[in-house]
Motif scaffolding. Structure first.
Motif, mmCIF file in Angstrom:
data_model
loop_
_atom_site.group_PDB
_atom_site.id
_atom_site.type_symbol
_atom_site.label_atom_id
_atom_site.label_comp_id
_atom_site.label_asym_id
_atom_site.label_seq_id
_atom_site.Cartn_x
_atom_site.Cartn_y
_atom_site.Cartn_z
ATOM 1 N N PRO A 3 0.837 -1.201 0.000
ATOM 2 C CA PRO A 3 0.000 0.000 0.000
ATOM 3 C C PRO A 3 0.866 1.243 0.000
ATOM 4 C CG PRO A 3 -0.717 -1.543 1.668
ATOM 5 C CD PRO A 3 0.581 -2.056 1.135
ATOM 6 N N GLU A 4 0.420 2.260 -0.667
ATOM 7 C CA GLU A 4 1.195 3.493 -0.773
ATOM 8 C C GLU A 4 1.361 4.199 0.557
ATOM 9 O OE1 GLU A 4 0.681 5.940 -4.039
ATOM 10 O OE2 GLU A 4 0.397 4.289 -5.421
ATOM 11 N N THR A 5 0.546 3.868 1.543
ATOM 12 C CA THR A 5 0.642 4.533 2.837
ATOM 13 C C THR A 5 1.844 4.065 3.648
ATOM 14 O OG1 THR A 5 -0.824 2.887 3.807
ATOM 15 C CG2 THR A 5 -1.840 4.928 3.006
ATOM 16 N N TRP A 6 2.487 2.994 3.231
ATOM 17 C CA TRP A 6 3.659 2.531 3.952
ATOM 18 C C TRP A 6 4.861 3.307 3.484
ATOM 19 C CZ3 TRP A 6 2.530 -3.365 3.332
ATOM 20 C CH2 TRP A 6 1.563 -3.716 4.253
ATOM 21 N N ALA A 7 5.264 4.240 4.287
ATOM 22 C CA ALA A 7 6.395 5.094 3.922
ATOM 23 C C ALA A 7 7.697 4.331 4.122
ATOM 24 C CB ALA A 7 6.385 6.355 4.769
ATOM 25 N N LEU A 8 8.534 4.360 3.134
ATOM 26 C CA LEU A 8 9.840 3.721 3.239
ATOM 27 C C LEU A 8 10.945 4.750 3.339
ATOM 28 C CD1 LEU A 8 9.452 0.859 0.626
ATOM 29 C CD2 LEU A 8 9.226 0.731 3.102
ATOM 30 N N ALA A 9 10.594 6.024 3.313
ATOM 31 C CA ALA A 9 11.599 7.085 3.319
ATOM 32 C C ALA A 9 12.423 7.089 4.599
ATOM 33 C CB ALA A 9 10.922 8.428 3.124
ATOM 34 N N ASN A 10 11.873 6.584 5.706
ATOM 35 C CA ASN A 10 12.606 6.616 6.968
ATOM 36 C C ASN A 10 13.521 5.402 7.132
ATOM 37 O OD1 ASN A 10 10.554 4.780 7.272
ATOM 38 N ND2 ASN A 10 10.106 5.324 9.378
ATOM 39 N N LYS A 11 13.636 4.548 6.133
ATOM 40 C CA LYS A 11 14.515 3.382 6.197
ATOM 41 C C LYS A 11 15.845 3.713 5.535
ATOM 42 C CE LYS A 11 11.339 0.850 8.043
ATOM 43 N NZ LYS A 11 11.402 0.397 9.417
ATOM 44 N N SER A 12 16.895 3.207 6.128
ATOM 45 C CA SER A 12 18.238 3.499 5.628
ATOM 46 C C SER A 12 18.557 2.664 4.392
ATOM 47 C CB SER A 12 19.267 3.188 6.718
ATOM 48 O OG SER A 12 19.347 1.792 6.914
ATOM 49 N N PRO A 13 19.567 3.093 3.642
ATOM 50 C CA PRO A 13 20.022 2.269 2.507
ATOM 51 C C PRO A 13 20.467 0.876 2.973
ATOM 52 C CG PRO A 13 20.960 4.466 2.361
ATOM 53 C CD PRO A 13 20.270 4.376 3.696
ATOM 54 N N GLU A 14 21.043 0.793 4.169
ATOM 55 C CA GLU A 14 21.463 -0.500 4.708
ATOM 56 C C GLU A 14 20.266 -1.421 4.944
ATOM 57 O OE1 GLU A 14 24.544 2.505 5.458
ATOM 58 O OE2 GLU A 14 22.428 2.473 6.015
ATOM 59 N N HIS A 15 19.172 -0.851 5.400
ATOM 60 C CA HIS A 15 17.948 -1.633 5.622
ATOM 61 C C HIS A 15 17.456 -2.220 4.300
ATOM 62 C CE1 HIS A 15 14.051 -2.716 7.367
ATOM 63 N NE2 HIS A 15 13.521 -2.224 6.269
ATOM 64 N N HIS A 16 17.401 -1.404 3.268
ATOM 65 C CA HIS A 16 16.953 -1.877 1.957
ATOM 66 C C HIS A 16 17.912 -2.926 1.396
ATOM 67 C CE1 HIS A 16 13.656 0.912 1.746
ATOM 68 N NE2 HIS A 16 14.470 1.904 2.063
ATOM 69 N N LEU A 17 19.203 -2.742 1.603
ATOM 70 C CA LEU A 17 20.193 -3.711 1.141
ATOM 71 C C LEU A 17 20.022 -5.042 1.868
ATOM 72 C CD1 LEU A 17 22.612 -4.363 -0.633
ATOM 73 C CD2 LEU A 17 24.077 -3.421 1.154
ATOM 74 N N LEU A 18 19.775 -4.993 3.168
ATOM 75 C CA LEU A 18 19.566 -6.213 3.941
ATOM 76 C C LEU A 18 18.358 -6.980 3.414
ATOM 77 C CD1 LEU A 18 20.163 -8.175 6.215
ATOM 78 C CD2 LEU A 18 18.913 -6.637 7.761
ATOM 79 N N LYS A 19 17.278 -6.276 3.110
ATOM 80 C CA LYS A 19 16.091 -6.940 2.559
ATOM 81 C C LYS A 19 16.431 -7.654 1.251
ATOM 82 C CE LYS A 19 13.080 -3.692 2.167
ATOM 83 N NZ LYS A 19 11.900 -2.824 2.104
ATOM 84 N N LEU A 20 17.176 -6.990 0.392
ATOM 85 C CA LEU A 20 17.557 -7.610 -0.884
ATOM 86 C C LEU A 20 18.484 -8.795 -0.670
ATOM 87 C CD1 LEU A 20 18.086 -4.438 -3.092
ATOM 88 C CD2 LEU A 20 16.168 -6.056 -3.137
ATOM 89 N N GLU A 21 19.391 -8.692 0.304
ATOM 90 C CA GLU A 21 20.288 -9.808 0.599
ATOM 91 C C GLU A 21 19.520 -11.007 1.139
ATOM 92 O OE1 GLU A 21 23.254 -8.120 3.148
ATOM 93 O OE2 GLU A 21 24.376 -7.294 1.473
ATOM 94 N N LEU A 22 18.523 -10.768 1.983
ATOM 95 C CA LEU A 22 17.692 -11.856 2.492
ATOM 96 C C LEU A 22 16.952 -12.550 1.351
ATOM 97 C CD1 LEU A 22 16.198 -10.163 5.684
ATOM 98 C CD2 LEU A 22 17.817 -12.081 5.633
#
Length: 66
Positions: A3-22
Motif C-alpha cells: 500500500p502506498e501509505t507505507w512510507a519507506l523514506a525513513n529506512k536506511s540504505p542499509e535496511h533496503h540492502l539487507l532486505k535484498l540480501e535476504l
C-alpha cells in the motif's frame, strides 16, 4: 505490492540492502521469495515472505534497523 501509505523514506540504505540480501539468499537456496507482502486483511506485513516447494508461505522475515 505494498500500500502506498507505507512510507519507506525513513529506512536506511542499509535496511533496503539487507532486505535484498535476504531475498537473494532465499532464492539461492531454491525458494520463491517476495518482498513487502501483507495479508489480505492487512493485519500483518512481512518484509520478506518465503514459500516452500508447494508454493505455500512458510517463513516470514523482518529486517530491523538499529
Amino acid at each position: 505490492m505494498r500500500p502506498e501509505t507505507w512510507a519507506l523514506a525513513n529506512k536506511s540504505p542499509e535496511h533496503h540492502l539487507l532486505k535484498l540480501e535476504l531475498a537473494t539468499a532465499a532464492r539461492a537456496a531454491g525458494f520463491r521469495a517476495e518482498l513487502e507482502v501483507s495479508s489480505k486483511t492487512r493485519t500483518w506485513r512481512a518484509v520478506l515472505l518465503v514459500f516452500d516447494e508447494q508454493d505455500r508461505p512458510f517463513m516470514a522475515l523482518e529486517a530491523h534497523q538499529r
